[in-house]
Design an enzyme around this catalytic site. Structure first.
Site, PDB file in Angstrom:
ATOM      1  N   ASN A  58       0.743  -0.981   0.004  1.00  0.00           N
ATOM      2  CA  ASN A  58      -0.004  -0.033   0.026  1.00  0.00           C
ATOM      3  C   ASN A  58       0.710   1.157   0.069  1.00  0.00           C
ATOM      4  O   ASN A  58       1.431   1.406   1.103  1.00  0.00           O
ATOM      5  CB  ASN A  58      -1.038  -0.027   1.329  1.00  0.00           C
ATOM      6  CG  ASN A  58      -1.885   1.160   1.277  1.00  0.00           C
ATOM      7  OD1 ASN A  58      -1.794   2.136   0.578  1.00  0.00           O
ATOM      8  ND2 ASN A  58      -2.470   1.390   2.682  1.00  0.00           N
ATOM      9  N   LYS A  80       0.094   4.357  -0.333  1.00  0.00           N
ATOM     10  CA  LYS A  80      -0.662   5.375   0.138  1.00  0.00           C
ATOM     11  C   LYS A  80      -0.471   6.728  -0.732  1.00  0.00           C
ATOM     12  O   LYS A  80      -0.106   6.528  -1.725  1.00  0.00           O
ATOM     13  CB  LYS A  80       0.087   5.682   1.923  1.00  0.00           C
ATOM     14  CG  LYS A  80      -0.252   4.463   2.538  1.00  0.00           C
ATOM     15  CD  LYS A  80       0.289   4.780   3.881  1.00  0.00           C
ATOM     16  CE  LYS A  80       0.160   3.324   4.748  1.00  0.00           C
ATOM     17  NZ  LYS A  80       0.358   3.553   6.209  1.00  0.00           N
ATOM     18  N   GLU A  99      -6.745   4.431   8.100  1.00  0.00           N
ATOM     19  CA  GLU A  99      -6.522   5.686   8.113  1.00  0.00           C
ATOM     20  C   GLU A  99      -7.742   6.442   7.328  1.00  0.00           C
ATOM     21  O   GLU A  99      -8.020   7.816   7.439  1.00  0.00           O
ATOM     22  CB  GLU A  99      -5.317   6.064   7.044  1.00  0.00           C
ATOM     23  CG  GLU A  99      -4.104   5.597   7.668  1.00  0.00           C
ATOM     24  CD  GLU A  99      -2.639   5.386   6.834  1.00  0.00           C
ATOM     25  OE1 GLU A  99      -2.996   5.400   5.582  1.00  0.00           O
ATOM     26  OE2 GLU A  99      -1.894   5.144   7.560  1.00  0.00           O
ATOM     27  N   SER A 127       3.555  -2.546  10.297  1.00  0.00           N
ATOM     28  CA  SER A 127       5.293  -2.602  10.361  1.00  0.00           C
ATOM     29  C   SER A 127       5.726  -4.008  10.060  1.00  0.00           C
ATOM     30  O   SER A 127       6.632  -4.338  10.800  1.00  0.00           O
ATOM     31  CB  SER A 127       5.487  -2.267  12.141  1.00  0.00           C
ATOM     32  OG  SER A 127       4.755  -1.102  12.429  1.00  0.00           O
ATOM     33  N   HIS A 138      -9.416   0.849   5.118  1.00  0.00           N
ATOM     34  CA  HIS A 138      -8.281   1.192   5.714  1.00  0.00           C
ATOM     35  C   HIS A 138      -8.266   1.783   7.154  1.00  0.00           C
ATOM     36  O   HIS A 138      -8.865   2.782   6.930  1.00  0.00           O
ATOM     37  CB  HIS A 138      -7.032   1.706   4.959  1.00  0.00           C
ATOM     38  CG  HIS A 138      -5.599   1.525   5.349  1.00  0.00           C
ATOM     39  ND1 HIS A 138      -5.390   2.668   6.271  1.00  0.00           N
ATOM     40  CD2 HIS A 138      -4.537   0.794   5.292  1.00  0.00           C
ATOM     41  CE1 HIS A 138      -3.999   2.211   6.858  1.00  0.00           C
ATOM     42  NE2 HIS A 138      -3.580   1.320   6.013  1.00  0.00           N
ATOM     43  N   GLY A 141       2.689   1.975  10.823  1.00  0.00           N
ATOM     44  CA  GLY A 141       3.406   2.611  10.730  1.00  0.00           C
ATOM     45  C   GLY A 141       4.365   3.196  11.930  1.00  0.00           C
ATOM     46  O   GLY A 141       4.890   4.472  12.245  1.00  0.00           O
ATOM     47  N   GLU A 172      -5.213  -5.453  10.742  1.00  0.00           N
ATOM     48  CA  GLU A 172      -4.188  -4.362  10.944  1.00  0.00           C
ATOM     49  C   GLU A 172      -4.696  -3.761  12.136  1.00  0.00           C
ATOM     50  O   GLU A 172      -5.399  -2.608  12.366  1.00  0.00           O
ATOM     51  CB  GLU A 172      -4.447  -3.300   9.709  1.00  0.00           C
ATOM     52  CG  GLU A 172      -3.826  -3.961   8.458  1.00  0.00           C
ATOM     53  CD  GLU A 172      -3.405  -3.116   7.404  1.00  0.00           C
ATOM     54  OE1 GLU A 172      -2.397  -2.972   6.965  1.00  0.00           O
ATOM     55  OE2 GLU A 172      -4.201  -1.964   7.142  1.00  0.00           O
TER      56      GLU A 172
HETATM   57  C1  PEP Z   1      -0.795  -0.038   6.341  1.00  0.00           C
HETATM   58  O1  PEP Z   1      -0.749   1.091   6.210  1.00  0.00           O
HETATM   59  O2  PEP Z   1      -1.654  -0.828   5.791  1.00  0.00           O
HETATM   60  C2  PEP Z   1       0.343  -0.691   6.769  1.00  0.00           C
HETATM   61  C3  PEP Z   1       0.358  -1.814   7.286  1.00  0.00           C
HETATM   62  O3  PEP Z   1       1.526   0.347   7.003  1.00  0.00           O
HETATM   63  P1  PEP Z   1       3.092  -0.022   7.797  1.00  0.00           P
HETATM   64  O4  PEP Z   1       3.431  -1.367   7.061  1.00  0.00           O
HETATM   65  O5  PEP Z   1       3.900   1.057   7.484  1.00  0.00           O
HETATM   66  O6  PEP Z   1       2.900  -0.267   9.001  1.00  0.00           O
END
Ligand code: PEP
Length: 245
Positions: free
Chosen positions: A8, A10, A94, A207, A92, A168, A162
């Site tokens: 992703n 973003k 976000e 992460s 997601h 992040g 997630e």
């Molecule tokens: C995400 O935004 O779906 C995600 C898993 O981000 P990160 O891997 O940076 O934690």
């Protein structure tokens, strides 16, 4: 089950980032997992072109629930399918947090994705506060029940667990916590979809890096990963891909 690794990007990536797509395309020949990259809307068309004749699949990060109409600034699932996207990330955290997307909206978008023939990657996950209250499974269960549409199958649905606090941040749940939630998701999918629920891929996201991917992929009911930051550089993403045997 063959693992799925989805990146992703973003709100990152310019035309010059196509070099990363080119590099990833080179990796897919020998990869033993399925690889999807979800760049911003502006790059999907070019990425699809570049990924042609390879096993690299391109997806999107969101879509609107309606087919077309007076929705300034929005992109429909049909538009995504039209330019060759095959997957779409929905719900997601976000988007849930920053744009007020609740389960009802995510459900409508998932219905739209299926209507357009896209595979929906529906994201679920608890906040730190919800986990601390011991409500992780309850929260994930409700999101799953409310945002997975009728007619979902293992061919058109992927779930991404997630935890919001792991995205992040460099924080990752313990192996036991990941297995506990993935087992609960598997059970709910089986209750909902019958035996086919056993074949729906459940990704872990939050992460994931080349250094922790192998351990995460070894956990029960982890069928791949949704990767944010570490998907932006093909060299780092490659390390995650090679961990998915
Ligand atoms: C995400 O935004 O779906 C995600 C898993 O981000 P990160 O891997 O940076 O934690």
């Amino acid at each position: 089950m063959r693992k799925l690794i989805a990146g992703n990007w973003k709100m990152n990536g310019l035309i010059s980032s196509q070099a990363e797509i080119q590099a990833l395309k080179g990796l897919t020949g020998s990869a033993t997992c399925d690889i999807v990259v979800c760049p911003p809307f502006t790059l999907i068309d070019r990425a699809v072109e570049r990924a042609k004749d390879s096993k690299l699949v391109i997806g999107a990060q969101d879509c609107h629930a309606q087919r077309s109409g007076a929705h300034t600034g929005e992109i429909s699932a049909e538009m995504l399918a039209d330019i060759g996207a095959r997957y779409v990330i929905l719900g997601h955290s976000e988007r849930r947090v920053s744009y007020g997307e609740d389960d009802e909206i995510v459900l409508a978008k998932a219905v739209a994705a299926h209507r357009a023939g896209l595979i929906a990657i529906v994201c679920v996950g608890e906040t730190r506060h919800e986990r601390d209250e011991g409500r992780a499974i309850e929260v994930v269960g409700e999101q799953l029940r409310e945002s997975v549409p009728e007619g979902a199958t293992s061919a058109n649905l992927v779930i991404a667990y997630e935890p919001v606090w792991a995205i992040g941040t460099g924080l990752v749940p313990t192996n036991e916590q990941i297995e506990e939630v993935h087992a609960a998701i598997r059970q709910m999918l089986e209750e909902r979809l019958g035996r086919d629920g056993n074949s729906v891929r459940i990704l872990y996201g939050g992460s994931v890096k080349a250094s922790n991917a192998a351990v995460i992929f070894g956990l029960r009911n982890v069928d791949g990963a949704l990767v944010g930051g570490a998907s932006l550089k093909a060299s780092e993403f490659a390390g995650i891909i090679s961990a998915a045997v």
